[in-house]
Scaffold this motif. Structure first.
Motif, PDB file in Angstrom:
ATOM      1  N   ALA A  72       0.678  -1.127   0.268  1.00 45.36           N
ATOM      2  CA  ALA A  72       0.018  -0.158   0.098  1.00 45.36           C
ATOM      3  C   ALA A  72       0.756   1.237   0.132  1.00 45.36           C
ATOM      4  O   ALA A  72       1.930   1.297   0.909  1.00 45.36           O
ATOM      5  N   HIS A  73       0.691   2.201  -1.004  1.00 46.63           N
ATOM      6  CA  HIS A  73       1.439   3.324  -1.096  1.00 46.63           C
ATOM      7  C   HIS A  73       0.722   4.424  -1.667  1.00 46.63           C
ATOM      8  O   HIS A  73      -0.193   4.346  -2.214  1.00 46.63           O
ATOM      9  N   GLY A  74       1.134   5.809  -1.154  1.00 46.64           N
ATOM     10  CA  GLY A  74       0.773   6.889  -1.791  1.00 46.64           C
ATOM     11  C   GLY A  74       1.634   7.475  -2.616  1.00 46.64           C
ATOM     12  O   GLY A  74       2.723   8.022  -2.086  1.00 46.64           O
ATOM     13  N   GLY A  75       1.425   7.785  -3.943  1.00 42.65           N
ATOM     14  CA  GLY A  75       2.479   8.197  -4.955  1.00 42.65           C
ATOM     15  C   GLY A  75       2.571   9.890  -4.524  1.00 42.65           C
ATOM     16  O   GLY A  75       1.754  10.601  -5.420  1.00 42.65           O
ATOM     17  N   GLN A  76       3.206  10.258  -3.530  1.00 47.80           N
ATOM     18  CA  GLN A  76       3.382  11.548  -3.381  1.00 47.80           C
ATOM     19  C   GLN A  76       4.892  11.949  -3.064  1.00 47.80           C
ATOM     20  O   GLN A  76       5.651  10.795  -2.427  1.00 47.80           O
TER      21      GLN A  76
ATOM     22  N   GLY B 281       6.622  -2.000  -8.802  1.00 45.74           N
ATOM     23  CA  GLY B 281       5.876  -3.089  -9.481  1.00 45.74           C
ATOM     24  C   GLY B 281       5.087  -3.919  -8.419  1.00 45.74           C
ATOM     25  O   GLY B 281       3.975  -4.595  -8.768  1.00 45.74           O
ATOM     26  N   PHE B 282       5.021  -3.413  -7.042  1.00 47.25           N
ATOM     27  CA  PHE B 282       4.124  -3.926  -6.032  1.00 47.25           C
ATOM     28  C   PHE B 282       3.052  -3.058  -5.431  1.00 47.25           C
ATOM     29  O   PHE B 282       2.351  -3.259  -4.658  1.00 47.25           O
ATOM     30  N   VAL B 283       2.895  -1.733  -6.340  1.00 48.48           N
ATOM     31  CA  VAL B 283       1.932  -1.023  -5.716  1.00 48.48           C
ATOM     32  C   VAL B 283       0.619  -1.278  -6.757  1.00 48.48           C
ATOM     33  O   VAL B 283       0.804  -1.565  -7.806  1.00 48.48           O
ATOM     34  N   ASP B 284      -0.551  -0.741  -6.230  1.00 45.75           N
ATOM     35  CA  ASP B 284      -1.760  -0.812  -7.131  1.00 45.75           C
ATOM     36  C   ASP B 284      -1.716   0.299  -7.985  1.00 45.75           C
ATOM     37  O   ASP B 284      -0.860   1.301  -8.052  1.00 45.75           O
ATOM     38  N   ASP B 285      -2.723   0.203  -8.871  1.00 45.49           N
ATOM     39  CA  ASP B 285      -2.783   1.155 -10.195  1.00 45.49           C
ATOM     40  C   ASP B 285      -3.352   2.480  -9.509  1.00 45.49           C
ATOM     41  O   ASP B 285      -3.158   3.510 -10.219  1.00 45.49           O
TER      42      ASP B 285
ATOM     43  N   LEU C 157      -4.528   6.807   3.992  1.00 46.28           N
ATOM     44  CA  LEU C 157      -5.511   5.847   3.172  1.00 46.28           C
ATOM     45  C   LEU C 157      -4.585   4.721   2.696  1.00 46.28           C
ATOM     46  O   LEU C 157      -5.289   3.307   2.636  1.00 46.28           O
ATOM     47  N   ALA C 158      -3.556   4.786   2.507  1.00 45.42           N
ATOM     48  CA  ALA C 158      -2.686   3.632   2.230  1.00 45.42           C
ATOM     49  C   ALA C 158      -2.399   2.758   3.663  1.00 45.42           C
ATOM     50  O   ALA C 158      -2.897   1.551   3.375  1.00 45.42           O
ATOM     51  N   THR C 159      -2.485   3.274   4.689  1.00 45.56           N
ATOM     52  CA  THR C 159      -2.428   2.532   6.114  1.00 45.56           C
ATOM     53  C   THR C 159      -3.885   1.977   6.040  1.00 45.56           C
ATOM     54  O   THR C 159      -3.815   0.678   6.561  1.00 45.56           O
TER      55      THR C 159
ATOM     56  N   MET D 289       1.201  -4.881   2.903  1.00 40.62           N
ATOM     57  CA  MET D 289       2.365  -4.066   3.578  1.00 40.62           C
ATOM     58  C   MET D 289       2.314  -2.656   3.314  1.00 40.62           C
ATOM     59  O   MET D 289       1.871  -2.245   2.343  1.00 40.62           O
ATOM     60  N   GLN D 290       2.633  -1.771   4.255  1.00 42.96           N
ATOM     61  CA  GLN D 290       3.051  -0.336   3.953  1.00 42.96           C
ATOM     62  C   GLN D 290       4.527  -0.179   4.744  1.00 42.96           C
ATOM     63  O   GLN D 290       4.775  -0.419   5.608  1.00 42.96           O
ATOM     64  N   ILE D 291       5.298   0.494   3.622  1.00 45.97           N
ATOM     65  CA  ILE D 291       6.691   1.247   4.301  1.00 45.97           C
ATOM     66  C   ILE D 291       6.219   2.517   4.634  1.00 45.97           C
ATOM     67  O   ILE D 291       5.973   3.470   3.851  1.00 45.97           O
ATOM     68  N   MET D 292       6.347   2.856   6.126  1.00 46.09           N
ATOM     69  CA  MET D 292       5.951   4.243   6.277  1.00 46.09           C
ATOM     70  C   MET D 292       6.287   4.487   7.749  1.00 46.09           C
ATOM     71  O   MET D 292       6.722   3.547   8.729  1.00 46.09           O
ATOM     72  N   GLY D 293       6.657   5.852   8.446  1.00 45.95           N
ATOM     73  CA  GLY D 293       6.977   6.004   9.751  1.00 45.95           C
ATOM     74  C   GLY D 293       6.099   5.535  10.561  1.00 45.95           C
ATOM     75  O   GLY D 293       4.845   5.297  10.276  1.00 45.95           O
TER      76      GLY D 293
END
Ligand code: GAL
Length: 421
Positions: A187-191, A241-245, A254-256, A266-270
């Motif tokens: 799960a990722h936010g593209g910012q 290649g592991f994040v959604d469209d 929202l990724a969390t 998973m999410q990589i985040m503080g």
């Protein structure tokens, strides 16, 4: 004599306001306009605790939230307000930004309250270095966040018979299994700041702490162009290649929520992400698990502070004094950091209320400090800020959103940082 304004009025008021106790009826009500960007679930709960503590002590809180994780939107608002002569009383800033504002003469002197409250004895030297300018306190640290975390949904991982990865090879293997099962691995936010958050954990993991500091603190061009940095961008390409469209522009919380609701593994985040899990009533070790991103005992530190800007009016100055005192209060340090997902800035706070993720953060911080594997976050304005941080984010985000090669990425990174110096 330091170049920042030693505000004698504030100094007198701080001493008067704090040492002599409650304000007399004749004195104005301590008032503070507080500029911050803590608007997500966990963040809002934490800042509400500060607001309530301030009001319970007679303060008038004027909330000035600026939505937008990572603080870039707030930085823009702060610059325009200070330049127009309308600085807020208290602002959530950190790292080199504190020094930059102090150098500009925009911050008040907190030495009197620091002395009164014994800050030299309760703050670790690494935080004192961040909030002091020219040997004087100009900001108050409120927490210690760790950036290099993986947050995982154990139920989702179990679907593919996986545990939380401890190496980047395992991370890729687990992610491939999730992808094959039709589950969003990451799960990722593209910012830009979120891309840079993942990037710096990979730099630490593949290059190590010394490499991290040579790249981001020394800004050594050979390090930035090195084969090791190419390997970092190779891994970033795999992670892409592991994040959604729909990742682009998504807010971090929202990724969390995607991990929380089983929509992603998973999410990589503080660990402000932990504040979201806790605010939603999720239990660590049951509903979610935390594990450091793969590295050799590394720890990426991010600490939030409140800087008191030079404002007019006895009410504002006594409000700053009261706020500065409350932020490092022992009880508040416990309440705030449990909600925020961070660990206390103040040493010696009771650990009973902190969960296993927080205790791991405390233990790993101590270990990393003694092993020399503790680094300041570049993505979150501790080891870098301003143009250098902007250069890193620009190149990393461009790479993440294109088919740029690792060779091109390292050259662009070196060129962008060289231009930013
Ligand atoms: C960081 C900040 C954290 C958290 C996060 C997401 O830069 O230090 O406290 O707010 O951004 O907004």
């Amino acid at each position: 004599m330091s170049s920042f304004k030693r505000n004698s009025t504030l100094k007198a008021l701080l001493l008067g306001g704090v040492v002599l106790g409650c304000a007399s009826a004749a004195q104005a009500q301590p008032t503070a306009e507080v500029l911050h960007y803590w608007t997500s679930g966990g963040e809002a709960k934490a800042v509400k605790a500060l607001k309530e503590d301030f009001e319970a002590n007679g303060g008038k809180w004027v909330d000035a939230p600026v939505a937008g994780g990572g603080g870039d939107a707030q930085n823009a608002v702060l610059r325009s307000r200070v330049l127009s002569g309308d600085a807020p009383a208290a602002v959530q800033i950190k790292g080199p930004n504190i020094r930059n504002w102090a150098e500009a003469g925009a911050l008040a002197d907190l030495d009197a309250i620091g002395k009164e409250e014994g800050w030299d004895d309760i703050l670790p030297p690494l935080l004192q270095d961040i909030v002091k300018f020219d040997g004087h306190y100009v900001a108050v640290p409120v927490n210690i966040h760790r950036v290099d975390w993986i947050w995982a949904n154990p139920e989702v991982l179990a679907k593919v018979g996986a545990d939380v990865p401890t190496t980047w090879a395992e991370f890729n293997e687990t992610a491939e299994k999730l992808k094959a099962a039709g589950i969003t691995p990451l799960a990722h936010g593209g910012q830009p700041w979120q891309d840079a958050t993942i990037f710096e954990t990979v730099v630490l993991g593949i290059g190590g702490a010394d490499f991290f500091n040579k790249a981001f603190v020394d800004r050594d061009l050979d390090t930035l162009r090195s084969d090791t940095m190419k390997k970092v961008f190779d891994q970033m390409r795999i992670i892409r290649g592991f994040v959604d469209d729909d990742f682009s522009g998504r807010d971090w919380n929202l990724a969390t929520a995607m991990v929380m609701n089983g929509k992603a593994g998973m999410q990589i985040m503080g660990d402000w992400a932990k504040g979201e899990f806790l605010a939603a009533g999720k239990k660590p070790g049951v509903d979610f698990v935390c594990a450091p991103t793969p590295s050799e005992g590394g720890y990426i530190l991010n600490s939030d502070s409140f800087a008191m800007f030079d404002v007019k009016g006895d009410d504002n100055k006594s409000g700053q004094a009261l706020l500065a005192k409350l932020i490092l209060g022992e009880k508040f340090q416990e309440t705030f950091n449990v909600y925020k997902g961070s660990i206390p800035a103040r040493m010696g706070v009771a650990k009973a209320k902190f969960d296993d993720c927080a205790i791991k953060s405390m233990n790993d911080l101590e270990a990393a400090s003694s092993k020399g594997t503790l680094v300041g976050s570049a993505a979150h304005e501790i080891s870098t800020a301003g143009a250098v941080r902007g250069a890193i984010m620009d190149v990393v985000t461009e790479h993440f959103n294109s088919d740029m090669s690792s060779d091109d990425a390292v050259n662009k990174l070196a060129e962008a940082i060289e231009l930013a110096l």
